[in-house]
Structures are given as structure tokens and as C-alpha cells.
Design a protein around this motif. Sequence first.
Motif, PDB file in Angstrom:
ATOM      1  N   VAL A  45      35.927 -11.273  28.870  1.00 22.92           N
ATOM      2  CA  VAL A  45      35.281 -10.364  29.800  1.00 22.92           C
ATOM      3  C   VAL A  45      36.363  -9.343  30.135  1.00 22.92           C
ATOM      4  O   VAL A  45      37.479  -9.716  30.522  1.00 22.92           O
ATOM      5  CB  VAL A  45      34.796 -11.077  31.082  1.00 22.92           C
ATOM      6  N   GLU A  59      36.905 -16.282  27.807  1.00 24.04           N
ATOM      7  CA  GLU A  59      35.594 -16.901  28.026  1.00 24.04           C
ATOM      8  C   GLU A  59      35.735 -18.240  28.748  1.00 24.04           C
ATOM      9  O   GLU A  59      36.581 -19.059  28.395  1.00 24.04           O
ATOM     10  CB  GLU A  59      34.885 -17.124  26.691  1.00 24.04           C
ATOM     11  N   ARG A  62      37.913 -18.195  35.194  1.00 22.37           N
ATOM     12  CA  ARG A  62      37.714 -17.462  36.437  1.00 22.37           C
ATOM     13  C   ARG A  62      38.942 -16.570  36.626  1.00 22.37           C
ATOM     14  O   ARG A  62      40.034 -16.915  36.187  1.00 22.37           O
ATOM     15  CB  ARG A  62      37.606 -18.457  37.593  1.00 22.37           C
ATOM     16  N   ASN A  76      31.060  -7.903  29.194  1.00 24.04           N
ATOM     17  CA  ASN A  76      31.038  -9.331  28.925  1.00 24.04           C
ATOM     18  C   ASN A  76      30.827  -9.560  27.431  1.00 24.04           C
ATOM     19  O   ASN A  76      29.710  -9.515  26.936  1.00 24.04           O
ATOM     20  CB  ASN A  76      29.922 -10.001  29.737  1.00 24.04           C
ATOM     21  N   TYR A  82      28.412 -14.023  33.627  1.00 25.74           N
ATOM     22  CA  TYR A  82      29.483 -14.010  34.625  1.00 25.74           C
ATOM     23  C   TYR A  82      28.967 -13.430  35.930  1.00 25.74           C
ATOM     24  O   TYR A  82      28.083 -12.569  35.932  1.00 25.74           O
ATOM     25  CB  TYR A  82      30.676 -13.175  34.137  1.00 25.74           C
ATOM     26  N   THR A 110      33.637 -14.988  38.047  1.00 20.87           N
ATOM     27  CA  THR A 110      33.458 -16.405  37.736  1.00 20.87           C
ATOM     28  C   THR A 110      32.395 -16.597  36.660  1.00 20.87           C
ATOM     29  O   THR A 110      31.388 -15.896  36.648  1.00 20.87           O
ATOM     30  CB  THR A 110      33.043 -17.210  38.980  1.00 20.87           C
ATOM     31  N   PRO A 111      32.621 -17.580  35.746  1.00 18.68           N
ATOM     32  CA  PRO A 111      31.598 -17.878  34.752  1.00 18.68           C
ATOM     33  C   PRO A 111      30.398 -18.532  35.431  1.00 18.68           C
ATOM     34  O   PRO A 111      30.539 -19.195  36.457  1.00 18.68           O
ATOM     35  CB  PRO A 111      32.293 -18.848  33.795  1.00 18.68           C
TER      36      PRO A 111
END
Length: 121
Positions: A45, A59, A62, A76, A82, A110-111
Motif C-alpha cells: 500500500v 501487504e 499496519r 492499494n 485497508y 490498517t489491513p
Amino acid sequence: MRRTRLSATLAALTLTAALAGTATAAAAPAAGSPTAVPLCAKGYVCVEQGGGIVTLVPEGSRHDFDPPVRIVSVVNSTSIPYCLTGTYNTGVAPGGVYEPPVAYSLKWLTPSPGGFCLTDD
């Protein structure tokens, strides 16, 4: 031929940014082309701040921004959604690009494997 060199240069910048973790170079869109989508290495990201500073987040990871940073775009290039938490909360889907319509300061990224983000109403 010129387009090939430009593509090669952009690919090299993306690879260099992925290896370094951050990049300080920004590519300008080609003249006459539609709005260019920011480049981001697959599996990351990419958070672009003003001044061309790009933070690459692997990937599934955080990333906290302390202090919060003003962003231009978030790309992304991962297979999971995300969540962006900052001025307001929003999400960016896999393969998606988020360009805030107004000034936006990002606190953390954050994912969200479930695809859900808290939003401000």
C-alpha cells in the motif's frame, strides 16, 4: 520509443521505492493522457504525502503515522482492503486508489481482511 523509456524509468523508480521502503521522487503524468494513477509496487500500500514522499506498507502490515501526515493519495496494490483512520475514516479496496477530496491527515493505516472499516457519519 520515448514512451518505452518513460515506462522503464517509472518501473525502475517503483522497484527502487519498494526496495528502499520510501521514495522521494514523483513521476509526472504524460502530456495529453488522462489523470495518471499513482504507481505502487505489487504487494504494497503506497501512501503519497505532499512533496512526493511515498511510504510503502507491505501487504498485511499496519502503519502508524506519528505525527499524522497530510496525504495526496493512497494506492492499494495488495489483495486485501485497508482502512484509513485520520481526519475522517474510510477504506480503500484491493487494487483501489483513494485521493481525498479535501485536506486529509492520516493517523494510521490498517489491513481489513473482512473488508469493514469504521466510518464517521
